[in-house]
Every structure is written in C-alpha cells, then in structure tokens.
Enzyme design. Structure first.
Site, PDB file in Angstrom:
ATOM      1  N   HIS A  83     -10.683 -24.574  -9.034  1.00 20.33           N
ATOM      2  CA  HIS A  83      -9.240 -24.444  -9.292  1.00 20.33           C
ATOM      3  C   HIS A  83      -8.980 -24.847 -10.746  1.00 20.33           C
ATOM      4  O   HIS A  83      -9.288 -25.976 -11.120  1.00 20.33           O
ATOM      5  CB  HIS A  83      -8.422 -25.385  -8.393  1.00 20.33           C
ATOM      6  CG  HIS A  83      -8.725 -25.262  -6.931  1.00 20.33           C
ATOM      7  ND1 HIS A  83      -8.469 -26.284  -6.036  1.00 20.33           N
ATOM      8  CD2 HIS A  83      -9.251 -24.260  -6.201  1.00 20.33           C
ATOM      9  CE1 HIS A  83      -8.814 -25.897  -4.815  1.00 20.33           C
ATOM     10  NE2 HIS A  83      -9.300 -24.680  -4.892  1.00 20.33           N
TER      11      HIS A  83
HETATM   12  C1  FAD Z   1     -15.492 -19.961  -4.243  1.00 21.88           C
HETATM   13  C2  FAD Z   1     -14.016 -20.213  -4.388  1.00 21.88           C
HETATM   14  C3  FAD Z   1     -13.291 -20.718  -3.309  1.00 21.88           C
HETATM   15  C4  FAD Z   1     -11.920 -20.953  -3.444  1.00 21.88           C
HETATM   16  N1  FAD Z   1     -11.199 -21.324  -2.342  1.00 21.88           N
HETATM   17  C5  FAD Z   1      -9.844 -21.382  -2.432  1.00 21.88           C
HETATM   18  C6  FAD Z   1      -9.057 -21.588  -1.286  1.00 21.88           C
HETATM   19  O1  FAD Z   1      -9.567 -21.670  -0.177  1.00 21.88           O
HETATM   20  N2  FAD Z   1      -7.701 -21.660  -1.440  1.00 21.88           N
HETATM   21  C7  FAD Z   1      -7.102 -21.556  -2.676  1.00 21.88           C
HETATM   22  O2  FAD Z   1      -5.879 -21.682  -2.757  1.00 21.88           O
HETATM   23  N3  FAD Z   1      -7.829 -21.343  -3.768  1.00 21.88           N
HETATM   24  C8  FAD Z   1      -9.180 -21.214  -3.678  1.00 21.88           C
HETATM   25  N4  FAD Z   1      -9.922 -20.922  -4.786  1.00 21.88           N
HETATM   26  C9  FAD Z   1      -9.216 -20.751  -6.055  1.00 21.88           C
HETATM   27  C10 FAD Z   1      -8.438 -19.459  -6.117  1.00 21.88           C
HETATM   28  O3  FAD Z   1      -9.191 -18.401  -5.558  1.00 21.88           O
HETATM   29  C11 FAD Z   1      -8.087 -19.211  -7.561  1.00 21.88           C
HETATM   30  O4  FAD Z   1      -7.284 -20.265  -8.013  1.00 21.88           O
HETATM   31  C12 FAD Z   1      -7.324 -17.912  -7.731  1.00 21.88           C
HETATM   32  O5  FAD Z   1      -8.094 -16.821  -7.281  1.00 21.88           O
HETATM   33  C13 FAD Z   1      -6.956 -17.705  -9.183  1.00 21.88           C
HETATM   34  O6  FAD Z   1      -6.204 -16.528  -9.258  1.00 21.88           O
HETATM   35  P1  FAD Z   1      -6.104 -15.701 -10.621  1.00 21.88           P
HETATM   36  O7  FAD Z   1      -5.505 -14.411 -10.278  1.00 21.88           O
HETATM   37  O8  FAD Z   1      -5.461 -16.555 -11.650  1.00 21.88           O
HETATM   38  O9  FAD Z   1      -7.611 -15.538 -11.128  1.00 21.88           O
HETATM   39  P2  FAD Z   1      -8.864 -14.870 -10.459  1.00 21.88           P
HETATM   40  O10 FAD Z   1      -8.790 -14.908  -8.993  1.00 21.88           O
HETATM   41  O11 FAD Z   1     -10.044 -15.496 -11.121  1.00 21.88           O
HETATM   42  O12 FAD Z   1      -8.756 -13.339 -10.890  1.00 21.88           O
HETATM   43  C14 FAD Z   1      -8.822 -12.956 -12.233  1.00 21.88           C
HETATM   44  C15 FAD Z   1      -9.378 -11.550 -12.301  1.00 21.88           C
HETATM   45  O13 FAD Z   1      -9.255 -11.098 -13.636  1.00 21.88           O
HETATM   46  C16 FAD Z   1     -10.408 -10.393 -13.978  1.00 21.88           C
HETATM   47  N5  FAD Z   1     -10.577 -10.452 -15.435  1.00 21.88           N
HETATM   48  C17 FAD Z   1     -10.845 -11.539 -16.185  1.00 21.88           C
HETATM   49  N6  FAD Z   1     -10.931 -11.209 -17.482  1.00 21.88           N
HETATM   50  C18 FAD Z   1     -10.704  -9.881 -17.548  1.00 21.88           C
HETATM   51  C19 FAD Z   1     -10.663  -8.958 -18.613  1.00 21.88           C
HETATM   52  N7  FAD Z   1     -10.864  -9.337 -19.877  1.00 21.88           N
HETATM   53  N8  FAD Z   1     -10.435  -7.644 -18.331  1.00 21.88           N
HETATM   54  C20 FAD Z   1     -10.203  -7.238 -17.048  1.00 21.88           C
HETATM   55  N9  FAD Z   1     -10.229  -8.087 -15.995  1.00 21.88           N
HETATM   56  C21 FAD Z   1     -10.469  -9.390 -16.246  1.00 21.88           C
HETATM   57  C22 FAD Z   1     -11.523 -11.088 -13.246  1.00 21.88           C
HETATM   58  O14 FAD Z   1     -12.644 -10.228 -13.088  1.00 21.88           O
HETATM   59  C23 FAD Z   1     -10.857 -11.457 -11.945  1.00 21.88           C
HETATM   60  O15 FAD Z   1     -11.071 -10.482 -10.956  1.00 21.88           O
HETATM   61  C24 FAD Z   1     -11.286 -20.701  -4.687  1.00 21.88           C
HETATM   62  C25 FAD Z   1     -12.015 -20.204  -5.757  1.00 21.88           C
HETATM   63  C26 FAD Z   1     -13.358 -19.934  -5.623  1.00 21.88           C
HETATM   64  C27 FAD Z   1     -14.120 -19.370  -6.786  1.00 21.88           C
END
Ligand code: FAD
Ligand code: SF4
Length: 501
Positions: free
Chosen positions: A434
């Site tokens: 996170h």
């Molecule tokens: C193993 C694991 C277990 C977790 N378990 C939980 C849980 O049970 N409950 C919970 O609340 N949270 C959990 N989390 C945390 C939660 O999943 C993340 O906080 C959340 O997914 C973040 O959302 P986001 O959209 O900011 O980023 P992300 O989910 O990281 O998504 C960002 C996306 O942007 C893409 N990206 C990045 N840079 C670029 C670029 N330059 N060009 C194009 N695409 C790009 C990436 O490929 C990715 O797909 C967990 C995380 C992990 C890794």
C-alpha cells in the site's frame, strides 16, 4: 473498437479523445467509469495486458512473472531493501490483491481536513460516503462467508478473542467465493469482483476504449496545458493519444515518475512517499491447517488500529510458505514435509517514515527508511501475532526475525522480542503493498502537487487520481478509498462538482 491490444500495435497509432487516463487499476478504472458515464470520450492506457480467469497461472511464481511489475522484485533503496509489490495488468493490482475492503476511516479524513481546511469542501465526507456506498454495491463487498473461511481464518478469531482484541471477518469484493485461496494469483473461477470486470467493464459499456500493453512514457504539455500522452506499444508501435484532459492513475510510484520524466518537477513531486510495511509470523499447529485453503484473507484484528497495527490472515501457496520457514538441510526438509500444519499471519503497520520517488535512467527508484518507531511497531506487531497464535493452540511460532528466536512456544520470548529485539528494519521480513502521498493534494503549491480539486498546481487539464494524492497513509487497506477519490477526481475533470451524483 473498444479494446486495443498493444501487442498487436506494430505501427504508429494516433488516437484522440476528451479524457485520457493512464493506468487501469482501482484509480484508473473508477475514474474511467465516472468520466465515461458523464459523457466524456475516454481512452484508458495500460502498460500491462488483459488476462482472463483461464489465463491465471496456478503457480505463484508464474503469476509474479506475468502479472506483477518487475517480477514482484521491486525494492526500496535504504538500510532495509523492502520489496514493494504492484500488479501490472488490466485492472492494476486489483485482480491479484487480497480483496480486502475498507472504507476511508473518519479519523483519517478528519486529520486531512485538520491539516488543510480546503479539503473539507473538496472531499465532503457525506459525498465520499455516498460514492463508497455505490462502489461497495457494485463490487459486492460483504463480510467473508464462514462457510469458506477455512482453518486459518477461524483460528485468528479464536486467538484474538482469547487476547480480548476486537476482530471480525474481513469485508471483501468477491461474489460466490469458493475459498480457493488463490486471490494473489488471480481468481481462477472469476469470483473476485476486481475492477477489470466491474468498474472498467462499466466504463467500456459507457463507451470508453482500453488500450492495453502500452506504456506511457511522457505527458505532453504545451504552454502550461496538458495535451495528451505519448508511449510505446509492446508490439513496437509508437502511440500518441491527444486529449483535452489527462488523468494520471498509474500508482503512487509510477505517477510521480511519469511527471518527473515529463519535466513536470513543480512542487514536492515524489516526496512524502508513505506506506504500510507488513511483517508476518509463521506458526505450527498440531492439526492440519493448510493455509492455502479457505478465503485468501478472511479475518482481521482491528483492536490495535489506534497504535497503527492491523492484523490479517494471509493466504499463499505451499511454495511461498516454504520460503518463509527457517532452517536449512534436513531441518528445513522436515518443516516442508510438515507444511500442512503451518500458517502465516501478517500485520500492516501505519508507518510514520517518509520516503521519496526519483527517476534514474527512465525508471522510478524509491528511497525509504523506516523510523525507530516503525521498527518498534514491527516488534510489537509480531509479539501480538505470536501471542494470538499460541492462544489459538499453536505448538510454536516462527518469528522470522534475524537475531530473534527462531522458534518459541513461550509468550515471555515474544515479550522479550518486543522489548529487546532488533532495532534495525533489516532484521525483519517485510513487504509493502500500500503506497501513498507522492503527489499530495494541498492548497499550498509548496506542500502539494495537485490542488484540492485534483488538478496539477502548474499545468491545466492535468489531474492525478491515484493514492499519490492522499496526504497521508490510511492505516487500512486502501483500494476502496482510492476508487472513491478517483471518482471525485473524474467528476472534477469532467467539469462537475464533487457532490454531483
Ligand atoms: C499483492 C497485493 C495485495 C493487496 N491486497 C489488497 C487488499 O486486499 N485490499 C486493498 O485495499 N488493497 C490491497 N492492495 C493494494 C491495492 O491493490 C492498491 O493500493 C491499489 O491497487 C492501487 O491502485 P492504483 O490504481 O493506484 O494502482 P495500481 O493498482 O498499481 O494500478 C496502476 C496501473 O497503472 C499501470 N501503469 C503504471 N505506469 C504506467 C504507464 N507509464 N503507462 C501505462 N500504464 C501504467 C500499471 O501497469 C497498473 O496496472 C494489494 C496490493 C498488492 C500488490
Ligand atoms: S478465495 Fe479463491 S474463490 Fe475466493 S475469490 Fe479468492 S481465489 Fe477466488
């Protein structure tokens, strides 16, 4: 065509839209759904590829190789090289996360508003609650069904009860979960309501296009206004998306890196990196507990949240559990032969340390050093985990702390671990999932990268939707609050007030 697979894009591709969104995780998917529903022509650009449930590999190591960024081997630079783990696929980390759902805690919101009064109007509590209700309904969020809890989740309830700590079944975004315990590799039965099959599907139904396997390299801006993004498809073609507004939702590591790579270094971009390092305790039970069975993460202890500690059951396969056990040679072989009787629980720490994201040779690097107080929380968290396990009937526990006891069945050893255990974070087996704060929201441009309306302080038409904008970490699993704030971001980016349903 609603979906374009960048693996097949070998020639230059130029698209035009109202709103381009970088990243399709919880932030990007929620922003896309909201913007598309408000009538905007939306293109989502995602570096990873599409996966169907039938593509999800049974092996955890194969999953890390194909669905996680950097083979799940990204590490922070500092005295303790802690891994930070992120998904890289359509849906971001959502398809491979633990499905744990928390609403933004009221006390966290109150602290944000106390630090910057403008956030009270920008993030009205009642609006956040209404948006969260809608998201939870769409994602089927509900407490873990006892029928699929399995031994590891039931045992945590017994241990917490014995210690007098508040605990509960975890609320999860699953529908018809069968307790296969494979959430971290992607649910093979498609029972997780991850954002790729919910919010992003809604966005597509409202007309959004999704461009996968395309990594955005630069945010294009001209005379103080964002005009689109440029990137490269996995098939080799250069991709340009021209747009009136750009929403960055690439995560708290990749979003500041993208801004820096685009020459947008205004404000504390990349500073204020915060997270929840997690440490874990293994234990051996007299009865088989088969930690890979039952809802992946189905029970939590919330009674010490005020200390910055939140305890969760963990669920991973035998290969990962074996790697967590101590010893070598025959001793290790004996433990591995006895794997059925072992399990591992974790504690997520609301750390006070602040790190920083920089860019080196085009790639983000994260520097981070847990404080003495954070390491004290690691020790305290492990003590409580061990005490809960012993109270639930464990024969012994395996703290996994270098310089601490390898194995013990004595609560006194756990108290000593908390009191006298290692002061260096290097001694602990920890990981980060996170992350927050690297483009913080603040009305003062010296303290934040985006304004309270999610707009970049220096560049018009540029918005940040992900947890980069969170002023602090939350102390709880962040995916639902990320979706809620991203929804408000999309309202702003499409010209609506946050409270406009
Ligand atoms: C193993 C694991 C277990 C977790 N378990 C939980 C849980 O049970 N409950 C919970 O609340 N949270 C959990 N989390 C945390 C939660 O999943 C993340 O906080 C959340 O997914 C973040 O959302 P986001 O959209 O900011 O980023 P992300 O989910 O990281 O998504 C960002 C996306 O942007 C893409 N990206 C990045 N840079 C670029 C670029 N330059 N060009 C194009 N695409 C790009 C990436 O490929 C990715 O797909 C967990 C995380 C992990 C890794
Ligand atoms: S616990 Fe198993 S069935 Fe349930 S959502 Fe996770 S992987 Fe799917």
């Amino acid at each position: 065509m609603r979906r374009i697979d960048g693996r097949a894009v070998t020639l230059p591709l130029d698209l035009r839209c109202d709103v381009v969104i970088v990243g399709s995780g919880p932030a990007g998917a929620a922003a896309a759904r909201e913007a598309a529903r408000r009538g905007a022509d939306v293109v989502v650009v995602e570096a990873g590829r599409f996966f169907e449930p039938s593509d999800f590999p049974p092996s955890a190591f194969d999953a890390m190789a194909s669905m996680y960024r950097d083979l799940s081997a990204s590490v922070v630079i500092g005295p303790a090289p802690l891994p930070y783990v992120q998904g890289r696929m359509v849906g971001g980390s959502s398809p491979i996360n633990g499905a744990i759902c928390w609403r933004l805690p009221r006390d966290v919101h109150a602290a944000w508003v106390a630090a910057d009064g403008a956030l009270a109007e920008a993030l009205p509590w009642s609006t956040l609650e209404a948006v969260t209700d809608d998201l939870e309904a769409r994602l089927g969020v509900a407490p873990t069904d006892g029928a699929v809890a399995g031994p590891k989740n039931r045992l945590m309830a017994i241990g917490a009860e014995a210690l007098g700590l508040a605990h509960r079944p975890i609320r999860r975004n699953v529908v018809g979960c069968e307790g296969l315990g494979r959430c971290l590799q992607g649910c093979p039965k498609g029972r997780k309501a991850s954002v790729d099959v919910t919010l992003l599907a809604d966005a597509e139904a409202a007309g959004a296009r999704v461009l996968s396997s395309v990594e955005v390299r630069v945010v294009e801006h001209h005379r103080g206004r964002a005009v689109g993004v440029r990137g490269r498809a996995d098939g080799g073609g250069d991709v340009t998306v021209t747009a009136d507004r750009v929403i960055l939702a690439a995560s708290a590591v990749q979003t500041p890196a993208l801004l820096i790579s685009s020459g947008l270094r205004q404000g504390p971009v990349g500073h204020n990196f915060q997270c929840h390092p997690g440490v874990s305790m293994a234990g051996r039970f007299p009865q088989p507990v088969r930690m890979w069975e039952g809802a992946t993460q189905g029970h939590e202890v919330i009674g010490l949240r005020h200390e910055g500690l939140k305890f969760e059951t963990l669920g991973f396969g035998p290969a990962i559990l074996a790697a967590r056990l101590p010893g070598a040679g025959r001793a290790l072989a004996a433990r591995v032969a006895d794997l059925d009787h072992h399990l591992d629980w974790g504690v997520a720490v609301k750390a006070e340390a602040r790190g920083r994201v920089r860019v080196w040779r085009g790639r983000p690097i994260v520097t981070y050093r847990p404080t003495r107080g954070d390491v004290a929380r690691f020790r305290r968290g492990l003590r409580v985990l061990g005490e809960m396990m012993l109270a639930a009937g464990a024969d012994h526990v395996l703290p996994g702390v270098r310089g601490g006891p390898v194995q013990t069945d004595r609560p006194a050893d756990l108290r000593a671990l908390e009191r006298d255990g290692p002061r260096s974070a290097r001694a602990f087996t920890a990981a980060i999932t996170h992350m927050f704060g690297t483009c913080a929201m603040a009305s003062d441009p010296r303290r934040g990268v985006v304004r309270p309306d999610f707009r970049h302080h220096a560049v018009d038409g540029l918005y940040v939707a992900d947890s980069s904008v969170f002023p602090t970490n939350t102390g709880v699993n962040p995916q639902i609050p990320i979706m809620a704030l991203a929804t408000l971001c999309a309202r702003r980016a499409t010209g609506s007030a946050p409270e406009t349903p």
